[in-house]
Design a protein around this motif. Structure first.
Motif: not given
Length: 222
Positions: A1-23
């Motif tokens: 796990m490697d992450f960099t996060a930042g905020i400018d404006g005060g809005q938080n997020h919660r997102r789900t990203f389904p990977v659109p490719v099945d193997i």
């Protein structure tokens, strides 16, 4: 796990990203239907910045090895998981940034293995999903002269069952089309759901760490 996060404006997020490719790995035909072993993934990210501006970064590496599965015995369905968890690089020691307020980040990564019918964007059969959740928090830099609290929580959960699954982007398109077909005076056509069938869950691994060990830092929420 490697992450960099930042905020400018005060809005938080919660997102789900389904990977659109099945193997899918074909196994053969059963009653004329294609039987295969399919691997699919999902990624969810939630931020919790306590101020309108700030940055947050970290990196860690973990390994999980063993047997994964489930079975039915004595009238109950249960997991058959052999735990072999190891921390290779500490995420806790790497947490840095300029957090004006208390800052947090949660990342969940799920990998699902399905044995059954696989036809284009649709899979159905027996499935097993492993979900790894990483949570990281760092205290406000304004309190750093006294104690800059840092915490990491890690959880690995297993979900398993029998059912079907359709890729989320495809479900959204189908439901939009069904909405157009609904007459104004007729009963509304209900939307389809992306997955269905009985399922169960079990905890594989759970741990949390907080530094420094002072009362002001408390414990990382589970």
């Amino acid at each position: 796990m490697d992450f960099t996060a930042g905020i400018d404006g005060g809005q938080n997020h919660r997102r789900t990203f389904p990977v659109p490719v099945d193997i899918a790995f074909p196994i053969g035909l059963v009653a004329g239907l294609p039987l295969s072993f399919t691997v699919s993934q999902t990624l969810e990210v939630a931020t919790a910045f306590g101020a309108r501006r700030g940055t947050f970064r970290g990196a860690g590496e973990y390994a999980l090895a063993g047997k994964l599965g489930f079975g039915y015995a004595n009238g109950q369905v249960g997991s058959r998981v052999t735990e072999g968890f190891a921390r290779r690089v500490s995420l806790l020691d790497s947490l840095t940034g300029v957090p004006v307020g208390v800052t947090g980040l949660v990342v969940r990564h799920g990998v699902r293995f399905t044995m059954g019918i696989s036809a284009f964007l649709f899979t159905a059969g027996i499935w097993f999903e492993l979900i790894a959740s990483y949570g990281a928090t760092i205290g406000s830099a304004l309190g750093a002269p006294y104690a800059l609290c840092r915490g990491v929580g890690l959880g690995v959960h297993a979900r398993f069952g029998i059912g079907y699954r359709i890729l989320e982007p495809v479900v959204q398109v189908i439901n939009k089309f069904l909405g157009l077909l609904s007459p104004s005076r007729a009963p509304r056509i209900p939307p389809i759901v992306a997955s269905g069938g009985p399922s169960w869950s079990a905890v594989v691994y759970r741990n949390q760490e907080v530094i420094p060990p002072v009362s002001i830092c408390g414990q990382l929420p589970g």
